[in-house]
Enzyme design. Structure first.
Site, mmCIF file in Angstrom:
data_model
loop_
_atom_site.group_PDB
_atom_site.id
_atom_site.type_symbol
_atom_site.label_atom_id
_atom_site.label_comp_id
_atom_site.label_asym_id
_atom_site.label_seq_id
_atom_site.Cartn_x
_atom_site.Cartn_y
_atom_site.Cartn_z
ATOM 1 C CG ASP A 158 -2.097 0.897 1.104
ATOM 2 O OD1 ASP A 158 -2.302 1.460 0.003
ATOM 3 O OD2 ASP A 158 -2.829 1.069 2.094
ATOM 4 N N GLY A 159 0.294 2.318 -0.601
ATOM 5 C CA GLY A 159 0.938 3.633 -0.514
ATOM 6 C C GLY A 159 1.616 4.113 -1.784
ATOM 7 C CG ASN A 160 2.343 1.506 -5.102
ATOM 8 O OD1 ASN A 160 3.244 1.356 -4.287
ATOM 9 N ND2 ASN A 160 1.859 0.517 -5.842
ATOM 10 N NE ARG A 163 -1.570 6.530 1.110
ATOM 11 C CZ ARG A 163 -1.581 5.605 2.077
ATOM 12 N NH1 ARG A 163 -1.393 5.961 3.319
ATOM 13 N NH2 ARG A 163 -1.792 4.345 1.777
ATOM 14 N NE ARG A 208 -4.091 6.647 -7.601
ATOM 15 C CZ ARG A 208 -3.981 6.332 -6.315
ATOM 16 N NH1 ARG A 208 -3.725 7.272 -5.418
ATOM 17 N NH2 ARG A 208 -4.128 5.098 -5.924
ATOM 18 C CG HIS A 230 0.300 1.938 -9.290
ATOM 19 N ND1 HIS A 230 0.057 1.533 -8.010
ATOM 20 C CD2 HIS A 230 -0.792 2.628 -9.679
ATOM 21 C CE1 HIS A 230 -1.143 1.950 -7.634
ATOM 22 N NE2 HIS A 230 -1.678 2.622 -8.630
ATOM 23 N NE ARG A 249 -7.224 1.581 -6.261
ATOM 24 C CZ ARG A 249 -6.094 1.770 -5.601
ATOM 25 N NH1 ARG A 249 -5.053 2.224 -6.250
ATOM 26 N NH2 ARG A 249 -5.991 1.519 -4.317
ATOM 27 C CG LEU A 271 9.982 -16.829 -3.058
ATOM 28 C CD1 LEU A 271 9.984 -16.756 -1.528
ATOM 29 C CD2 LEU A 271 10.370 -15.460 -3.607
ATOM 30 N NE ARG A 275 -3.453 -1.451 4.109
ATOM 31 C CZ ARG A 275 -4.680 -1.541 3.667
ATOM 32 N NH1 ARG A 275 -5.492 -2.437 4.194
ATOM 33 N NH2 ARG A 275 -5.122 -0.748 2.720
HETATM 34 C C1 FPP Z 1 -1.781 0.104 -3.443
HETATM 35 O O1 FPP Z 1 -1.335 1.452 -3.432
HETATM 36 C C2 FPP Z 1 -1.244 -0.589 -4.590
HETATM 37 C C3 FPP Z 1 -1.981 -1.224 -5.581
HETATM 38 C C4 FPP Z 1 -3.437 -1.247 -5.629
HETATM 39 C C5 FPP Z 1 -1.321 -1.888 -6.690
HETATM 40 C C6 FPP Z 1 -0.150 -2.732 -6.301
HETATM 41 C C7 FPP Z 1 0.635 -3.011 -7.503
HETATM 42 C C8 FPP Z 1 1.963 -2.931 -7.602
HETATM 43 C C9 FPP Z 1 2.903 -2.592 -6.495
HETATM 44 C C10 FPP Z 1 2.548 -3.251 -8.898
HETATM 45 C C11 FPP Z 1 3.439 -4.442 -8.827
HETATM 46 C C12 FPP Z 1 2.758 -5.713 -8.863
HETATM 47 C C13 FPP Z 1 2.915 -6.664 -9.836
HETATM 48 C C14 FPP Z 1 2.410 -8.052 -9.651
HETATM 49 C C15 FPP Z 1 3.555 -6.333 -11.116
HETATM 50 P P1 FPP Z 1 -2.431 2.584 -3.577
HETATM 51 O O2 FPP Z 1 -2.616 2.887 -5.014
HETATM 52 O O3 FPP Z 1 -3.688 2.158 -2.873
HETATM 53 O O4 FPP Z 1 -1.753 3.781 -2.828
HETATM 54 P P2 FPP Z 1 -2.515 4.931 -2.024
HETATM 55 O O5 FPP Z 1 -3.265 4.270 -0.899
HETATM 56 O O6 FPP Z 1 -1.367 5.757 -1.534
HETATM 57 O O7 FPP Z 1 -3.395 5.644 -2.985
#
Ligand code: FPP
Length: 243
Positions: free
Chosen positions: A22-24, A26, A35, A39, A73, A133, A186
């Site tokens: 979580d947190g990409n 932000r 955003r 990611h 989203r 793994l 998380r």
């Molecule tokens: C949550 O951050 C993240 C996601 C919903 C997507 C996770 C995906 C990746 C890290 C890409 C890599 C994965 C693979 C399998 C290639 P958020 O968007 O909810 O962040 P926020 O809460 O800060 O808005």
């Protein structure tokens, strides 16, 4: 493998670690970036955490890549994420395979673009005999949806009420071939389970670092393992000798 680094590890390593990345969003906003840049940075970090997990001796890693709720989203973000998954598969599969990673998918593929479905299935097939793994990718996954799916299959298989128990239900989940997670992480300071492994995580230890996912690197993972090693896991029991 770097043995110097491995000396600096707790004795008790969790067999199965699961992560809500979580947190990409932000992370990106804090840098004035879109955003999707968050990611992308999250994807780069995933590579670091995968390598560290194998090095630290974790056997199962489960990552929450896309939830059944993430479809709500904005369309551009969903499309961007799907493109990122496609690119990631194309770019990383060979490397994962060569490093002994077995890819498994948990969730439903039905709403996914057919080319990406095929990529996922091929990746699972290609890596099925690897055992350094096990990487469970929760993609279009939701814990409640998983239980609904399991109940439907149990009914389809005409199981009798007396046959239904915890072991049987566990066998009908997408994670049937993995042990329950020992540690669920998380990132980003949010304190929710968000429909992730709600059955399997019944006795997992939780860890909530404040770092956003792109900043949760190898050393952060090491810290999580030390924190985990200090926990007393009692699974609802008391220790012998306790009053
Ligand atoms: C949550 O951050 C993240 C996601 C919903 C997507 C996770 C995906 C990746 C890290 C890409 C890599 C994965 C693979 C399998 C290639 P958020 O968007 O909810 O962040 P926020 O809460 O800060 O808005």
């Amino acid at each position: 493998m770097n043995t110097d680094t491995n000396k600096n590890l707790p004795e008790k390593i969790p067999q199965h670690v699961a992560i809500i990345m979580d947190g990409n969003g932000r992370w990106a906003r804090a840098r004035g970036l879109p955003r999707l840049a968050g990611h992308r940075a999250g994807t780069e970090n995933l590579r670091e955490i995968l390598e560290a997990s194998a090095e630290f001796g974790i056997k199962y890693l489960t990552i929450y890549a896309f939830s059944t709720e993430n479809w709500d989203r904005p369309e551009a973000e969903v499309t961007g994420l799907m493109r990122l998954f496609t690119t990631m598969f194309k770019r990383e599969l060979k490397n994962l395979h060569e490093n002994g990673v077995q890819l498994r998918h948990i969730g439903k593929l039905d709403r996914i673009d057919t080319a990406l479905q095929q990529q996922v299935n091929e990746a699972v097939e290609l890596t099925k005999n690897n055992d350094r793994l096990i990487l469970n990718v929760a993609f279009n996954y939701g814990g409640r949806d998983e239980i609904v799916h399991a109940v439907r299959e149990i009914i389809r298989d005409k199981k009798k009420p007396e046959e239904i128990n915890i072991e049987l239900i566990s066998k009908y989940l997408y994670t049937a071939d993995s042990p329950d997670p020992d540690l669920i992480i998380r990132t980003s300071g949010e304190l929710r389970s968000s429909n992730f492994l709600i059955w399997q995580g019944a006795y997992a230890e939780w860890y909530f670092p404040s770092a956003y996912w792109p900043d949760f690197g190898k050393e952060e993972l090491r810290k999580a393992l030390f924190d985990y090693s200090e926990r007393d896991r009692r699974f609802g029991r008391v220790f012998t000798g306790d009053a």
